[in-house]
Design a protein around this motif. Structure first.
Motif, short mmCIF file in Angstrom:
data_model
loop_
_atom_site.label_atom_id
_atom_site.label_comp_id
_atom_site.label_asym_id
_atom_site.label_seq_id
_atom_site.Cartn_x
_atom_site.Cartn_y
_atom_site.Cartn_z
N ALA A 122 0.78 -1.14 -0.11
CA ALA A 122 -0.05 -0.02 -0.15
C ALA A 122 0.82 1.29 -0.05
CB ALA A 122 -1.11 0.01 1.28
N THR A 123 0.22 2.38 -0.75
CA THR A 123 1.00 3.51 -0.50
C THR A 123 -0.03 4.55 -0.18
OG1 THR A 123 0.42 3.96 -2.97
CG2 THR A 123 2.74 3.17 -2.12
N PRO A 124 0.41 5.86 0.47
CA PRO A 124 -0.71 6.93 0.96
C PRO A 124 -1.40 7.26 -0.37
CG PRO A 124 1.44 7.10 2.02
CD PRO A 124 1.59 6.23 1.20
N HIS A 125 -2.73 7.52 -0.03
CA HIS A 125 -3.46 8.01 -1.37
C HIS A 125 -3.62 9.40 -1.48
CE1 HIS A 125 -7.04 7.55 -4.13
NE2 HIS A 125 -7.04 6.49 -4.20
N PRO A 126 -3.52 9.95 -2.85
CA PRO A 126 -3.52 11.56 -2.65
C PRO A 126 -4.83 12.14 -2.59
CG PRO A 126 -2.74 10.43 -4.87
CD PRO A 126 -2.86 9.34 -3.95
N GLY A 127 -4.72 12.94 -1.47
CA GLY A 127 -6.06 13.34 -0.88
C GLY A 127 -7.07 14.18 -1.87
N ALA A 128 -6.60 14.71 -2.74
CA ALA A 128 -7.52 15.48 -3.73
C ALA A 128 -8.38 14.52 -4.60
CB ALA A 128 -6.79 16.45 -4.81
N THR A 129 -7.86 13.24 -4.83
CA THR A 129 -8.62 12.25 -5.51
C THR A 129 -9.90 11.96 -5.05
OG1 THR A 129 -7.47 10.39 -4.61
CG2 THR A 129 -6.53 11.22 -6.49
N LEU A 130 -9.89 12.28 -3.46
CA LEU A 130 -11.06 11.90 -2.86
C LEU A 130 -12.05 13.11 -2.39
CD1 LEU A 130 -9.03 9.79 0.08
CD2 LEU A 130 -10.01 8.75 -2.12
N THR A 131 -11.65 14.05 -2.93
CA THR A 131 -12.38 15.42 -2.38
C THR A 131 -12.83 16.09 -3.71
OG1 THR A 131 -10.46 16.47 -2.18
CG2 THR A 131 -11.36 15.38 -0.07
N GLU A 132 -12.16 15.89 -4.79
CA GLU A 132 -12.63 16.44 -6.02
C GLU A 132 -13.94 15.99 -6.49
OE1 GLU A 132 -9.63 16.47 -9.03
OE2 GLU A 132 -8.37 18.13 -8.08
N PRO A 133 -15.01 16.65 -7.21
CA PRO A 133 -16.24 16.25 -7.83
C PRO A 133 -15.99 15.39 -8.77
CG PRO A 133 -15.89 18.57 -8.02
CD PRO A 133 -14.77 18.36 -7.07
N ALA A 134 -16.69 14.53 -9.10
CA ALA A 134 -16.69 13.70 -10.34
C ALA A 134 -17.42 14.81 -11.63
CB ALA A 134 -17.46 12.53 -10.32
N VAL A 135 -17.08 14.61 -12.75
CA VAL A 135 -17.65 15.27 -13.81
C VAL A 135 -18.17 14.35 -14.84
CG1 VAL A 135 -17.49 16.99 -15.64
CG2 VAL A 135 -16.10 17.14 -13.52
N LEU A 136 -19.56 14.33 -15.23
CA LEU A 136 -20.03 13.39 -16.24
C LEU A 136 -20.80 14.46 -17.14
CD1 LEU A 136 -21.46 10.41 -13.85
CD2 LEU A 136 -19.58 10.55 -15.41
N SER A 137 -20.78 14.01 -18.33
CA SER A 137 -21.58 14.69 -19.47
C SER A 137 -22.84 13.97 -19.82
CB SER A 137 -20.68 14.65 -20.64
OG SER A 137 -20.35 13.51 -21.19
N GLY A 138 -23.17 12.78 -19.29
CA GLY A 138 -24.49 12.14 -19.60
C GLY A 138 -24.87 11.37 -18.54
N PRO A 139 -25.86 10.48 -18.73
CA PRO A 139 -26.33 9.68 -17.62
C PRO A 139 -25.41 8.29 -17.48
CG PRO A 139 -28.26 10.36 -18.72
CD PRO A 139 -27.15 10.81 -19.59
N LEU A 140 -24.87 8.00 -16.35
CA LEU A 140 -24.16 6.51 -16.21
C LEU A 140 -24.73 5.55 -16.63
CD1 LEU A 140 -21.21 6.01 -15.18
CD2 LEU A 140 -21.77 5.50 -12.97
N GLY A 141 -25.98 5.45 -16.58
CA GLY A 141 -26.54 4.31 -16.75
C GLY A 141 -27.05 3.97 -18.16
N GLU A 142 -26.64 5.06 -19.13
CA GLU A 142 -26.39 4.72 -20.43
C GLU A 142 -25.28 3.73 -20.83
OE1 GLU A 142 -27.00 8.14 -22.37
OE2 GLU A 142 -29.01 8.54 -21.77
N LEU A 143 -24.20 3.79 -19.92
CA LEU A 143 -23.26 2.91 -20.20
C LEU A 143 -23.45 1.22 -20.06
CD1 LEU A 143 -20.32 4.99 -18.38
CD2 LEU A 143 -20.74 5.11 -20.92
N PRO A 144 -22.78 0.63 -20.86
CA PRO A 144 -23.12 -0.98 -20.69
C PRO A 144 -22.16 -1.33 -19.38
CG PRO A 144 -21.51 -0.59 -22.65
CD PRO A 144 -22.10 0.73 -22.16
N ALA A 145 -22.86 -1.99 -18.34
CA ALA A 145 -21.96 -2.03 -17.24
C ALA A 145 -22.53 -3.25 -16.31
CB ALA A 145 -22.02 -0.53 -16.18
N THR A 146 -21.57 -3.68 -15.62
CA THR A 146 -21.72 -4.81 -14.66
C THR A 146 -21.12 -4.32 -13.17
OG1 THR A 146 -21.20 -6.39 -16.23
CG2 THR A 146 -21.01 -7.14 -14.12
N TYR A 147 -22.25 -4.49 -12.14
CA TYR A 147 -21.82 -4.19 -10.98
C TYR A 147 -21.79 -5.43 -10.18
CZ TYR A 147 -20.88 -1.61 -6.56
OH TYR A 147 -20.57 -1.16 -5.36
#
Length: 204
Positions: A122-147
């Motif tokens: 393990a290595t320490p995690h860059p903090g800004a990756t956890l606090t910056e907001p995501a940016v999406l241009s469309g609905p995530l549900g439109e992508l082919p996905a498996t959860y």
């Protein structure tokens, strides 16, 4: 692929957008097609955004017991305290989220040597990756996905179902749910089963 600020790139400041661009740039650099992007835990957030940005290069995105991106929200936005404790820890640690102790991995179906390997690598995690907001241009549900939802046997009923944001996405005809009877680290606890699920996802 090694994301900026982690593994052999440890200590390098990076934001969430950096990790998204790391993924997109690697796909484009190698001229990849029919790409299956896989994100585990935090990495579901940059992977979900990158999946949207690589366009017709994407075959499918697989979220392995992960967070999913919501436009304008960060990794810690949904935490009970809005991530205040994490943000304080990051500030006290020079902009990085400190390493989790070995006890953090208890109860996840891992052997002692697997936990030791996780802690050692393990290595320490860059903090800004956890606090910056995501940016999406469309609905995530439109992508082919498996959860892939990982649930330890005997878990409480509330823990055996997807979070509300994932449950809403699973109403899309392009998303499907797969459950694994294991903890949050299936690549260690059930690697063969996880590999089979990933191969099946790639063939859909």
């Amino acid at each position: 692929m090694r994301a900026c600020g982690l593994a052999d790139k440890r200590g390098v400041p990076a934001g969430q957008a950096t990790h998204v661009q790391d993924i997109v740039a690697e796909v484009e650099r190698q001229g990849l097609r029919d790409v299956v992007l896989v994100g585990h835990s935090y990495s579901g957030i940059p992977v979900g955004q990158a999946a949207e940005r690589i366009g017709d290069r994407l075959a499918r995105v697989v979220f392995v017991d992960s967070s999913v991106p919501t436009d304008g929200e960060s990794f810690v936005s949904a935490w009970p305290d809005g991530g205040a404790a994490v943000k304080a820890s990051i500030a006290e640690s020079g902009g990085f989220w400190p390493l989790a102790p070995a006890a953090h991995y208890d109860g996840q179906g891992l052997a002692d040597e697997q936990i030791a390997r996780l802690v050692r690598g393990a290595t320490p995690h860059p903090g800004a990756t956890l606090t910056e907001p995501a940016v999406l241009s469309g609905p995530l549900g439109e992508l082919p996905a498996t959860y892939i939802l990982c649930v330890m046997p005997g878990a409480e009923p509330d823990d055996a179902e997807p979070d509300d944001d994932v449950a809403e996405l699973l109403t899309s005809k392009r998303w499907r749910l797969v459950k694994m009877d294991t903890g949050h680290w299936p690549m260690f606890s059930q690697p063969r089963e996880l590999a089979r699920i990933l191969l099946n996802a790639a063939e859909e």
